[in-house]
Design a protein around this motif. Structure first.
Motif, PDB file in Angstrom:
ATOM      1  N   LEU A 190       7.675  28.068   1.610  1.00 48.48           N
ATOM      2  CA  LEU A 190       7.596  29.296   2.405  1.00 48.48           C
ATOM      3  C   LEU A 190       8.583  30.240   1.500  1.00 48.48           C
ATOM      4  CD1 LEU A 190       7.665  28.639   6.199  1.00 48.48           C
ATOM      5  CD2 LEU A 190       5.637  29.491   4.821  1.00 48.48           C
ATOM      6  N   HIS A 191       9.755  29.905   1.193  1.00 46.72           N
ATOM      7  CA  HIS A 191      10.677  30.833   0.504  1.00 46.72           C
ATOM      8  C   HIS A 191       9.867  31.031  -1.092  1.00 46.72           C
ATOM      9  CE1 HIS A 191      14.426  32.372  -0.950  1.00 46.72           C
ATOM     10  NE2 HIS A 191      14.481  31.642  -2.106  1.00 46.72           N
ATOM     11  N   LYS A 192       9.207  30.038  -1.606  1.00 42.64           N
ATOM     12  CA  LYS A 192       8.687  30.288  -2.719  1.00 42.64           C
ATOM     13  C   LYS A 192       7.289  31.332  -2.691  1.00 42.64           C
ATOM     14  CE  LYS A 192       5.877  28.184  -6.440  1.00 42.64           C
ATOM     15  NZ  LYS A 192       5.278  26.836  -7.072  1.00 42.64           N
ATOM     16  N   PHE A 215      -1.867  35.198   5.046  1.00 42.60           N
ATOM     17  CA  PHE A 215      -0.929  35.760   3.971  1.00 42.60           C
ATOM     18  C   PHE A 215      -1.692  36.812   3.411  1.00 42.60           C
ATOM     19  CE2 PHE A 215       1.335  32.131   5.407  1.00 42.60           C
ATOM     20  CZ  PHE A 215       2.826  32.372   5.482  1.00 42.60           C
ATOM     21  N   TYR A 216      -0.956  37.642   2.832  1.00 46.43           N
ATOM     22  CA  TYR A 216      -1.525  38.797   2.248  1.00 46.43           C
ATOM     23  C   TYR A 216      -0.884  39.500   1.331  1.00 46.43           C
ATOM     24  CZ  TYR A 216       0.809  42.074   5.147  1.00 46.43           C
ATOM     25  OH  TYR A 216       1.938  42.793   5.693  1.00 46.43           O
ATOM     26  N   GLU A 269       8.670  35.131  -2.493  1.00 46.05           N
ATOM     27  CA  GLU A 269       9.489  35.374  -3.594  1.00 46.05           C
ATOM     28  C   GLU A 269       8.163  35.906  -4.571  1.00 46.05           C
ATOM     29  OE1 GLU A 269      11.356  32.201  -5.427  1.00 46.05           O
ATOM     30  OE2 GLU A 269      13.267  33.053  -4.674  1.00 46.05           O
ATOM     31  N   GLU A 270       6.880  35.336  -4.144  1.00 45.89           N
ATOM     32  CA  GLU A 270       5.713  35.686  -4.961  1.00 45.89           C
ATOM     33  C   GLU A 270       5.033  36.828  -4.331  1.00 45.89           C
ATOM     34  OE1 GLU A 270       2.933  32.322  -4.609  1.00 45.89           O
ATOM     35  OE2 GLU A 270       4.290  31.050  -6.225  1.00 45.89           O
ATOM     36  N   GLY A 271       5.622  37.549  -3.312  1.00 43.57           N
ATOM     37  CA  GLY A 271       5.253  38.957  -2.801  1.00 43.57           C
ATOM     38  C   GLY A 271       4.202  38.736  -1.356  1.00 43.57           C
ATOM     39  N   TYR A 272       4.281  37.515  -0.951  1.00 39.07           N
ATOM     40  CA  TYR A 272       3.188  37.424   0.115  1.00 39.07           C
ATOM     41  C   TYR A 272       3.744  37.766   1.410  1.00 39.07           C
ATOM     42  CZ  TYR A 272       0.127  34.598  -3.059  1.00 39.07           C
ATOM     43  OH  TYR A 272      -0.750  34.274  -3.816  1.00 39.07           O
ATOM     44  N   ARG A 273       2.976  38.494   2.021  1.00 35.03           N
ATOM     45  CA  ARG A 273       3.640  38.749   3.592  1.00 35.03           C
ATOM     46  C   ARG A 273       2.673  38.136   4.730  1.00 35.03           C
ATOM     47  NH1 ARG A 273       7.725  38.884   1.932  1.00 35.03           N
ATOM     48  NH2 ARG A 273       8.260  39.101   3.981  1.00 35.03           N
ATOM     49  N   PRO A 274       3.255  37.785   5.721  1.00 37.95           N
ATOM     50  CA  PRO A 274       2.465  37.211   6.904  1.00 37.95           C
ATOM     51  C   PRO A 274       1.868  38.193   7.958  1.00 37.95           C
ATOM     52  CG  PRO A 274       4.690  37.150   7.598  1.00 37.95           C
ATOM     53  CD  PRO A 274       4.736  37.913   6.287  1.00 37.95           C
ATOM     54  N   GLN A 275       0.792  38.065   8.491  1.00 34.51           N
ATOM     55  CA  GLN A 275       0.132  38.989   9.463  1.00 34.51           C
ATOM     56  C   GLN A 275      -0.383  37.859  10.516  1.00 34.51           C
ATOM     57  OE1 GLN A 275      -3.667  40.669   8.799  1.00 34.51           O
ATOM     58  NE2 GLN A 275      -3.181  42.359   9.901  1.00 34.51           N
ATOM     59  N   LEU A 276      -0.537  38.357  11.944  1.00 30.75           N
ATOM     60  CA  LEU A 276      -1.021  37.560  13.235  1.00 30.75           C
ATOM     61  C   LEU A 276      -2.395  37.746  13.105  1.00 30.75           C
ATOM     62  CD1 LEU A 276       1.923  37.521  15.434  1.00 30.75           C
ATOM     63  CD2 LEU A 276       1.658  35.849  13.758  1.00 30.75           C
ATOM     64  N   ILE A 277      -3.174  37.005  13.476  1.00 30.10           N
ATOM     65  CA  ILE A 277      -4.628  37.150  13.866  1.00 30.10           C
ATOM     66  C   ILE A 277      -4.754  36.115  15.377  1.00 30.10           C
ATOM     67  CG2 ILE A 277      -7.059  36.602  13.334  1.00 30.10           C
ATOM     68  CD1 ILE A 277      -6.293  36.293  10.511  1.00 30.10           C
ATOM     69  N   PHE A 278      -5.275  37.110  16.209  1.00 24.50           N
ATOM     70  CA  PHE A 278      -5.431  36.515  17.728  1.00 24.50           C
ATOM     71  C   PHE A 278      -6.903  36.195  17.554  1.00 24.50           C
ATOM     72  CE2 PHE A 278      -1.346  39.445  18.143  1.00 24.50           C
ATOM     73  CZ  PHE A 278      -0.636  38.493  18.686  1.00 24.50           C
ATOM     74  N   ILE A 279      -7.159  35.025  18.358  1.00 23.24           N
ATOM     75  CA  ILE A 279      -8.374  34.378  18.772  1.00 23.24           C
ATOM     76  C   ILE A 279      -8.618  34.163  20.024  1.00 23.24           C
ATOM     77  CG2 ILE A 279      -8.704  33.670  16.178  1.00 23.24           C
ATOM     78  CD1 ILE A 279      -8.468  30.937  17.226  1.00 23.24           C
ATOM     79  N   VAL A 320      -6.332  35.750   0.209  1.00 19.81           N
ATOM     80  CA  VAL A 320      -5.519  34.668  -0.405  1.00 19.81           C
ATOM     81  C   VAL A 320      -4.720  33.832   0.429  1.00 19.81           C
ATOM     82  CG1 VAL A 320      -4.864  36.391  -2.268  1.00 19.81           C
ATOM     83  CG2 VAL A 320      -3.492  36.230  -0.103  1.00 19.81           C
ATOM     84  N   THR A 321      -5.150  33.916   1.820  1.00 21.36           N
ATOM     85  CA  THR A 321      -4.442  32.891   2.869  1.00 21.36           C
ATOM     86  C   THR A 321      -4.873  31.399   2.227  1.00 21.36           C
ATOM     87  OG1 THR A 321      -4.519  34.302   4.541  1.00 21.36           O
ATOM     88  CG2 THR A 321      -4.580  32.064   5.065  1.00 21.36           C
ATOM     89  N   GLU A 322      -6.213  31.053   1.882  1.00 22.10           N
ATOM     90  CA  GLU A 322      -6.547  29.944   1.183  1.00 22.10           C
ATOM     91  C   GLU A 322      -5.710  29.340   0.305  1.00 22.10           C
ATOM     92  OE1 GLU A 322      -8.004  26.142   1.396  1.00 22.10           O
ATOM     93  OE2 GLU A 322      -8.615  27.735   2.896  1.00 22.10           O
TER      94      GLU A 322
END
Length: 394
Positions: free
Chosen positions: A295-297, A247-248, A300-310, A273-275
């Motif tokens: 997740l809804h909260k 999340f970022y 609302e705080e403005g975080y967005r998801p991003q995928l990391i491939f390993i 901010v993922t931690e």
């Protein structure tokens, strides 16, 4: 069967810590283990069939953060403008490199075990292939291809090179990212890469994606189709344990469009901010209602998801013939032209002369595709395995 086999993703038997330390010291040309890491978690994060993975923090003189492996030059005006367009039309994550590393250490004598297992598989594939009609499965060819892929995984330098290639191809894309590989410290038996701080996709499959469900699905599909249709360089081991969700906070518009050089540090004093998000989510694992509420909260705080491939040890690319066949079939299916798809499958299979009735097969494919089309508003109810089984039974 699937549940038992899935344990090999990250819960296979582990080798000893002593063996790990010997292998790592050898990779660092005999440098004492205590002089390599500031921190080293002795319990593996995961143990696979080929290797096991640890989390550690390199000594400052060994750490190398940033994207210099793929982007050594300072951003020019064109790239700054493109970056600002990305920020305006969609949320864009900041590049926040981790100060921790993931260390993949190969199991001792794993090459001998793989060679033995491949001999066993080759024997049984040949035996099954001798049964009438079973030649359609092409099991001996599949074992040969599988064996080649396994041999590639036995050299971790290949995985490091794959990471660099993916990072170059995704440098201007925001849908997904790949960890930084420490190529200078990577050997055949040891891979060191930036630690991917994130939540395994498996957690979202188990407890739900909540408000991020569609966004995560769209990003995953977009990244996969880029690999498949545009790059022809495809991550071939995309099980949920190899996809992390971080999340970022979206980047801010930059007004620095001049030719001056930016700071040498990608994001000075920035934190991943993922931690923080992890700490909010951890207490709610295996409690879907509370998980989705949290997740809804976070949304609302403005975080967005991003995928990391390993775990990029397995990649695949189609040759010219197979790529043309795939794209033609993909186009026919995407246009819901099952009749055309059926004829393509017959014309371009390995034994077209063995097909009993081409026209009937094409009509059955049309019926199947139209059935899927009528269910496009409820794709969650369609099981791909059932669709494939129906194709094979035609």
């Amino acid at each position: 069967m699937c549940t038992r086999m899935s344990s090999l993703h990250s819960n296979a038997p582990a080798h000893s810590l002593a063996a790990t330390k010997r292998t790592i010291v050898k990779a660092f040309n005999g440098r004492p283990f205590e002089e390599i890491f500031d921190e080293f978690q002795e319990k593996p994060l995961g143990v696979g069939a080929i290797a096991q993975v640890y989390k550690a923090k390199l000594k400052p003189d060994l750490a190398a953060l940033g994207d210099d492996d793929i982007d050594p030059d300072p951003p020019n005006l064109r790239r700054r403008m493109r970056k600002n367009v990305d920020v305006l039309v969609k949320s864009t994550p900041s590049r926040v490199p981790s100060s921790y590393v993931a260390i993949k250490v190969q199991h001792p004598k794993v090459e001998r075990v793989v060679r033995r297992d491949l001999k066993i598989m080759t024997f049984f594939a040949a035996a099954i292939n001798a049964i009438p009609t079973m030649e359609w499965l092409s099991l001996p060819d599949e074992v040969v291809q599988f064996g080649e892929m396994m041999r590639l995984q036995l050299d971790l330098r290949i995985e490091s090179a794959n990471l660099t290639m993916f990072r170059k191809k995704f440098i201007d894309r925001t849908t997904a990212w790949f960890p930084y590989p420490y190529a200078s410290y990577t050997t055949r038996q040891v891979l060191i890469e930036e630690f991917a701080q994130g939540i395994p996709l498996a957690a979202f499959l188990e407890d739900g994606g909540g408000v991020f469900q569609q966004e995560i699905a769209d990003e995953g599909l977009d990244a996969f189709l880029h690999m498949l249709l545009i790059d022809n360089f495809i991550h071939a081991d995309l099980h949920p344990g190899n996809i992390m969700v971080r999340f970022y906070k979206p980047e801010q518009l930059s007004l620095a469009l001049g030719r001056h050089r930016e700071s040498s540090s990608p994001i000075e004093n920035a934190l991943d901010v993922t931690e923080e998000v992890l700490q909010q989510l951890r207490p709610h694992r295996h409690n879907p209602a509370a998980w989705r509420a949290q997740l809804h909260k976070i949304d609302e705080e403005g975080y967005r998801p991003q995928l990391i491939f390993i775990d990029t040890g397995l990649v695949t690319a189609l040759n010219a013939t197979n790529r043309a066949n795939f794209l033609d079939l993909f186009k026919a299916i995407a246009e819901f032209d099952g009749y055309r798809a059926g004829h393509l499958m017959v014309e371009r299979c390995r034994q077209p002369d063995a097909v009993v009735d081409r026209e009937v097969f094409a009509l059955k494919m049309q019926h199947l595709v139209l059935g899927v089309k009528s269910s496009t508003f409820a794709l969650g109810n369609i099981k791909i395995g059932d669709v494939l089984n129906e194709v094979l039974s035609m």
